[in-house]
Design an enzyme around this catalytic site. Sequence first.
Site, mmCIF file in Angstrom:
data_model
loop_
_atom_site.group_PDB
_atom_site.id
_atom_site.type_symbol
_atom_site.label_atom_id
_atom_site.label_comp_id
_atom_site.label_asym_id
_atom_site.label_seq_id
_atom_site.Cartn_x
_atom_site.Cartn_y
_atom_site.Cartn_z
ATOM 1 C CB CYS A 140 0.021 -2.092 39.426
ATOM 2 S SG CYS A 140 -0.269 -0.342 39.697
ATOM 3 C CE LYS A 165 -12.464 -3.314 21.620
ATOM 4 N NZ LYS A 165 -13.377 -3.453 22.619
ATOM 5 C CG HIS A 201 -33.988 14.439 18.626
ATOM 6 N ND1 HIS A 201 -35.120 15.192 18.479
ATOM 7 C CD2 HIS A 201 -34.348 13.164 18.340
ATOM 8 C CE1 HIS A 201 -36.139 14.413 18.130
ATOM 9 N NE2 HIS A 201 -35.690 13.170 18.031
ATOM 10 C CE LYS A 224 -8.284 -8.434 28.740
ATOM 11 N NZ LYS A 224 -9.155 -7.993 27.631
HETATM 12 C C1 G6P Z 1 -11.075 -2.275 31.111
HETATM 13 C C2 G6P Z 1 -10.645 -2.909 29.811
HETATM 14 C C3 G6P Z 1 -11.874 -3.144 28.925
HETATM 15 C C4 G6P Z 1 -12.906 -3.963 29.685
HETATM 16 C C5 G6P Z 1 -13.290 -3.299 31.000
HETATM 17 C C6 G6P Z 1 -14.161 -4.209 31.857
HETATM 18 O O1 G6P Z 1 -11.500 -0.983 30.874
HETATM 19 O O2 G6P Z 1 -9.713 -2.094 29.130
HETATM 20 O O3 G6P Z 1 -11.468 -3.851 27.759
HETATM 21 O O4 G6P Z 1 -14.037 -4.118 28.877
HETATM 22 O O5 G6P Z 1 -12.105 -3.025 31.750
HETATM 23 O O6 G6P Z 1 -13.420 -5.334 32.224
HETATM 24 P P1 G6P Z 1 -14.060 -6.668 32.749
HETATM 25 O O7 G6P Z 1 -12.878 -7.519 33.124
HETATM 26 O O8 G6P Z 1 -14.913 -6.318 33.926
HETATM 27 O O9 G6P Z 1 -14.861 -7.248 31.644
#
Ligand code: G6P
Length: 614
Positions: A2, A490, A509, A609
């Site tokens: 959060c 993506k 496979h 994020k």
């Molecule tokens: C979250 C985000 C991804 C990101 C992953 C790892 O799942 O939505 O976009 O790749 O975390 O985050 P980091 O900050 O460790 O690269």
Amino acid sequence: MCGIIGICAIKRNVAPMISLGLKRLEYRGYDSVGVALVLNESRVHVLKARGDVDSFLSRFKVSEFKAYTGLGHTRWATHGAPSDVNAHPHTDCSGRIAVVHNGVIRNFSIIKSILEVRGHRITSETDTELIAHLIEDEIPFSSNFFEAFIRAISRLEGSYALAIINSSEPNKVYFARLKSPLVLGLGDGFNIIASDIPAVIEYTRRVLTLEDGEVGWITPTEVKLFKLTDDGIAEVKYESIMSRVRFIEWSFEEATRLGYPHFMLKEIVEQPNAIKSTYDGNIDDPIVKLAASLLNEANHIVLVGAGTSYHASLIISYFLSKIAKIKSTPLIASEYKVVEDSISREDVILAVSQSGETYDTLEAIRAFKSRGAKVIGITNVVGSALSRESDIAIYMRCGPEIGVAATKTYTSQIMVGSILAIYSAIENKSLDNSSTRNLIDDLSKASDILGLSIKTSLSILNDSPLRGIKSMYILGRGLGSMIAKEASLKVKEIAYIHAESYPAGESKHGPIALVEEKFPVYFIATSDSLEIIGNIMEMASRGASIVVVKPENVNLNISSSHSINVVDMPPVNSLLLEPYTLIPYFQLLAYKEAVARGYNPDKPRNLAKTVTVE
Ligand code: G6P
């Protein structure tokens, strides 16, 4: 995970400041939002609701309130479904204490039972609400509010970044951090506590990153910081606090959309500049050379990362092998236990994390460190937990990324890994001088290649490139299979299409059983795996609808007897450059399809994020 924010000010209304801070933190979660404002000394005024920040702010007209102290929270649900009642801030029985929290309290069931027996009325399903009641419960046994706060958090197990207000002390915000990020923004006549820097830089660039076990309070003119240790609590001296204050160089504009409809599009398009900055900042950096020697000394190397960072780790591991002849194991961070028992002090962990705060990645490095392994961290965030807990921290330097779906940080991580592979090869002499120069020269072209690839992709992709598709494969071999994993992530995360990725050689496979007339299959063909043509043909013979994406100069001799759509991306003369020519097509494919389907690519459902929970 959060986003939290707490502000106190003199002669300045904090309601609009909190509102803007919430907008900046929305990338951390957006299923519900709330604020708490101290309007008078008898209670805290709480507004909260399920939904996103914009609807919340306009529904409650938050900026029209007037207060000098307050909290804000944007939520990504862990304990308790997204709902009005589970939204933060949470209050105690008296309504005088309000808490916002990022993290997870593991021993919440036992605390809840104790509090209920002691007569507290718990109204939500969250772990956070318990913290407000715990403090209330400790007040009769404490000489002041801070002591009650410390006694309460000492009973918590798990992770937390907390900001707390108490209407009896209308100009103070209490805070504490354990395993969840928290920064302090120091202003003139105000101070801010928040989960991340974008929430404060509109108001101040003087920022301090808090460490685990730090607690304290802010007033408009003062910061009090203490460290909790096993032996008790020790005050951090003023000079020591000030020595940790950093001036944030990157501008607020860099973290905003600059006229683009979405952060994701802005961040895709700015990749040429981002990667240039990564290249320029790391190509001669002695830290990268130091990391390369550590890799060469290692008995075994494990790469850990989550999501996109894991996908970048796959490519970094491949380049370490291809260029420097160094063996390594890429691992999804949350699966670190698979190798944990075999880790020893001779090993090196290469942790890849844009935010440097991902719970799974941090847990993995902590487990490996406790067995004596050394840690090299690749991160974009100076002062992040990963940067602080690594023996060597390498920075991506590609500017802040706000879009939840990682784009520019993926190409930047691959760039850092490629430089590291080249320096590792120089160190162990698996490359001679002229080959080294050639590779470094190749990498210097990555920025131009990305620019061309973005332009080409934008010119070919129409507005709904995956119209009507519900399920698809994205396949590759070698480097192509690694890029395909990111491409399918993506498409899944923002266009909500089931896009499965596996190495193309595996079709026979099992997965080819799903292929029937017109089943969509994308192939990513790279120069290391021309044998992919066999896999393309076996899909074509079964009627699949095929698109092959490849650098223009990768020649596959595709038979014209099958109608296969070939997408040529800008040619490159080095395997090291192939990720940069191939990935933008898929980033934009996913982006355009998400927009066409009416989804907001910056706020994919159920995602955030920075994932600071296990
Ligand atoms: C979250 C985000 C991804 C990101 C992953 C790892 O799942 O939505 O976009 O790749 O975390 O985050 P980091 O900050 O460790 O690269």
